[in-house]
Design a protein around this motif. Structure first.
Motif, PDB file in Angstrom:
ATOM      1  N   GLN A 162       0.807  -1.217   0.000  1.00  0.00           N
ATOM      2  CA  GLN A 162       0.000   0.000   0.000  1.00  0.00           C
ATOM      3  C   GLN A 162       0.840   1.267   0.000  1.00  0.00           C
ATOM      4  OE1 GLN A 162      -2.590  -0.268   3.346  1.00  0.00           O
ATOM      5  NE2 GLN A 162      -3.805  -1.938   2.483  1.00  0.00           N
ATOM      6  N   THR A 163       2.131   1.148   0.192  1.00  0.00           N
ATOM      7  CA  THR A 163       2.997   2.319   0.319  1.00  0.00           C
ATOM      8  C   THR A 163       4.183   2.209  -0.637  1.00  0.00           C
ATOM      9  OG1 THR A 163       2.424   2.465   2.662  1.00  0.00           O
ATOM     10  CG2 THR A 163       4.330   3.705   1.947  1.00  0.00           C
ATOM     11  N   THR A 164       4.524   3.336  -1.230  1.00  0.00           N
ATOM     12  CA  THR A 164       5.724   3.426  -2.057  1.00  0.00           C
ATOM     13  C   THR A 164       6.679   4.414  -1.392  1.00  0.00           C
ATOM     14  OG1 THR A 164       4.432   3.045  -4.061  1.00  0.00           O
ATOM     15  CG2 THR A 164       6.610   4.004  -4.346  1.00  0.00           C
ATOM     16  N   VAL A 165       7.927   4.018  -1.237  1.00  0.00           N
ATOM     17  CA  VAL A 165       8.941   4.878  -0.637  1.00  0.00           C
ATOM     18  C   VAL A 165       9.874   5.350  -1.750  1.00  0.00           C
ATOM     19  CG1 VAL A 165      10.828   5.042   1.020  1.00  0.00           C
ATOM     20  CG2 VAL A 165       8.827   3.645   1.550  1.00  0.00           C
ATOM     21  N   LEU A 166      10.017   6.659  -1.885  1.00  0.00           N
ATOM     22  CA  LEU A 166      10.932   7.242  -2.852  1.00  0.00           C
ATOM     23  C   LEU A 166      12.149   7.768  -2.098  1.00  0.00           C
ATOM     24  CD1 LEU A 166       8.399   9.224  -5.053  1.00  0.00           C
ATOM     25  CD2 LEU A 166       9.456   7.043  -5.569  1.00  0.00           C
ATOM     26  N   GLU A 167      13.322   7.246  -2.431  1.00  0.00           N
ATOM     27  CA  GLU A 167      14.557   7.643  -1.766  1.00  0.00           C
ATOM     28  C   GLU A 167      15.328   8.582  -2.688  1.00  0.00           C
ATOM     29  OE1 GLU A 167      16.383   3.886  -0.965  1.00  0.00           O
ATOM     30  OE2 GLU A 167      15.202   3.593   0.857  1.00  0.00           O
ATOM     31  N   LEU A 168      15.428   9.843  -2.301  1.00  0.00           N
ATOM     32  CA  LEU A 168      16.092  10.874  -3.094  1.00  0.00           C
ATOM     33  C   LEU A 168      17.523  11.062  -2.610  1.00  0.00           C
ATOM     34  CD1 LEU A 168      16.042  13.257  -5.138  1.00  0.00           C
ATOM     35  CD2 LEU A 168      15.118  14.652  -3.296  1.00  0.00           C
ATOM     36  N   THR A 169      18.465  10.958  -3.546  1.00  0.00           N
ATOM     37  CA  THR A 169      19.871  11.171  -3.234  1.00  0.00           C
ATOM     38  C   THR A 169      20.407  12.270  -4.131  1.00  0.00           C
ATOM     39  OG1 THR A 169      20.056   8.808  -2.765  1.00  0.00           O
ATOM     40  CG2 THR A 169      22.103  10.033  -2.971  1.00  0.00           C
ATOM     41  N   VAL A 170      21.080  13.263  -3.526  1.00  0.00           N
ATOM     42  CA  VAL A 170      21.680  14.365  -4.287  1.00  0.00           C
ATOM     43  C   VAL A 170      23.128  14.528  -3.828  1.00  0.00           C
ATOM     44  CG1 VAL A 170      19.501  15.600  -4.615  1.00  0.00           C
ATOM     45  CG2 VAL A 170      20.889  16.111  -2.637  1.00  0.00           C
ATOM     46  N   ALA A 171      23.879  15.381  -4.528  1.00  0.00           N
ATOM     47  CA  ALA A 171      25.254  15.676  -4.128  1.00  0.00           C
ATOM     48  C   ALA A 171      25.241  16.327  -2.742  1.00  0.00           C
ATOM     49  CB  ALA A 171      25.908  16.605  -5.143  1.00  0.00           C
ATOM     50  N   LYS A 172      26.298  16.093  -1.989  1.00  0.00           N
ATOM     51  CA  LYS A 172      26.358  16.586  -0.613  1.00  0.00           C
ATOM     52  C   LYS A 172      26.188  18.105  -0.524  1.00  0.00           C
ATOM     53  CE  LYS A 172      28.831  15.751   3.591  1.00  0.00           C
ATOM     54  NZ  LYS A 172      29.435  14.608   4.246  1.00  0.00           N
ATOM     55  N   GLU A 173      26.777  18.847  -1.464  1.00  0.00           N
ATOM     56  CA  GLU A 173      26.676  20.306  -1.419  1.00  0.00           C
ATOM     57  C   GLU A 173      25.297  20.814  -1.844  1.00  0.00           C
ATOM     58  OE1 GLU A 173      28.927  18.921  -5.057  1.00  0.00           O
ATOM     59  OE2 GLU A 173      29.218  18.706  -2.916  1.00  0.00           O
ATOM     60  N   ASP A 174      24.478  19.963  -2.461  1.00  0.00           N
ATOM     61  CA  ASP A 174      23.126  20.351  -2.876  1.00  0.00           C
ATOM     62  C   ASP A 174      22.053  19.949  -1.875  1.00  0.00           C
ATOM     63  OD1 ASP A 174      23.902  21.558  -5.251  1.00  0.00           O
ATOM     64  OD2 ASP A 174      23.834  19.679  -6.369  1.00  0.00           O
ATOM     65  N   LEU A 175      22.437  19.269  -0.817  1.00  0.00           N
ATOM     66  CA  LEU A 175      21.475  18.764   0.158  1.00  0.00           C
ATOM     67  C   LEU A 175      20.651  19.883   0.784  1.00  0.00           C
ATOM     68  CD1 LEU A 175      20.587  16.078   1.321  1.00  0.00           C
ATOM     69  CD2 LEU A 175      22.249  16.379   3.135  1.00  0.00           C
ATOM     70  N   GLY A 176      21.279  20.988   1.114  1.00  0.00           N
ATOM     71  CA  GLY A 176      20.575  22.117   1.721  1.00  0.00           C
ATOM     72  C   GLY A 176      19.551  22.742   0.793  1.00  0.00           C
ATOM     73  N   LYS A 177      19.826  22.737  -0.509  1.00  0.00           N
ATOM     74  CA  LYS A 177      18.882  23.300  -1.478  1.00  0.00           C
ATOM     75  C   LYS A 177      17.631  22.449  -1.590  1.00  0.00           C
ATOM     76  CE  LYS A 177      22.434  25.592  -4.069  1.00  0.00           C
ATOM     77  NZ  LYS A 177      23.292  25.602  -5.200  1.00  0.00           N
ATOM     78  N   VAL A 178      17.790  21.141  -1.470  1.00  0.00           N
ATOM     79  CA  VAL A 178      16.632  20.241  -1.569  1.00  0.00           C
ATOM     80  C   VAL A 178      15.800  20.295  -0.295  1.00  0.00           C
ATOM     81  CG1 VAL A 178      15.948  17.817  -1.801  1.00  0.00           C
ATOM     82  CG2 VAL A 178      17.750  18.733  -3.240  1.00  0.00           C
ATOM     83  N   ILE A 179      16.463  20.427   0.846  1.00  0.00           N
ATOM     84  CA  ILE A 179      15.734  20.479   2.119  1.00  0.00           C
ATOM     85  C   ILE A 179      15.107  21.854   2.328  1.00  0.00           C
ATOM     86  CG2 ILE A 179      15.963  20.328   4.623  1.00  0.00           C
ATOM     87  CD1 ILE A 179      18.126  18.194   4.133  1.00  0.00           C
ATOM     88  N   GLY A 180      15.846  22.912   2.049  1.00  0.00           N
ATOM     89  CA  GLY A 180      15.314  24.264   2.196  1.00  0.00           C
ATOM     90  C   GLY A 180      15.391  24.759   3.626  1.00  0.00           C
TER      91      GLY A 180
END
Length: 76
Positions: free
Chosen positions: A28-46
């Motif tokens: 019933q659940t789908t988990v999406l695991e997002l991986t980005v470059a270490k220096e871009d992590l803050g941009k994705v989290i906000g």
């Protein structure tokens, strides 16, 4: 769903070629695991997680249409 998260994340980061999304399907659940470059992590989290929360809200709206729960995890 996977393509949607990939598109949003690639639009946010400086190194879009390092964006990967892994999809783990359950009954019933789908988990999406997002991986980005270490220096871009803050941009994705906000600031205070607002960007990540906005992505999760969009996923929630889309997944309610297909009646399946979707969870977004951002991997460090």
């Amino acid at each position: 769903m996977k393509e949607l998260v990939t598109y949003i994340a690639q639009s946010l980061v400086d190194k879009p070629e390092q964006v990967t999304v892994a999809e783990v399907e359950g009954n019933q659940t789908t988990v999406l695991e997002l991986t980005v470059a270490k220096e871009d992590l803050g941009k994705v989290i906000g600031k205070q997680g607002r960007t990540a929360q906005a992505m999760r809200t969009i996923l929630s709206a889309v997944s309610s249409k297909i009646r399946k729960r979707t969870v977004l995890e951002i991997i460090e």
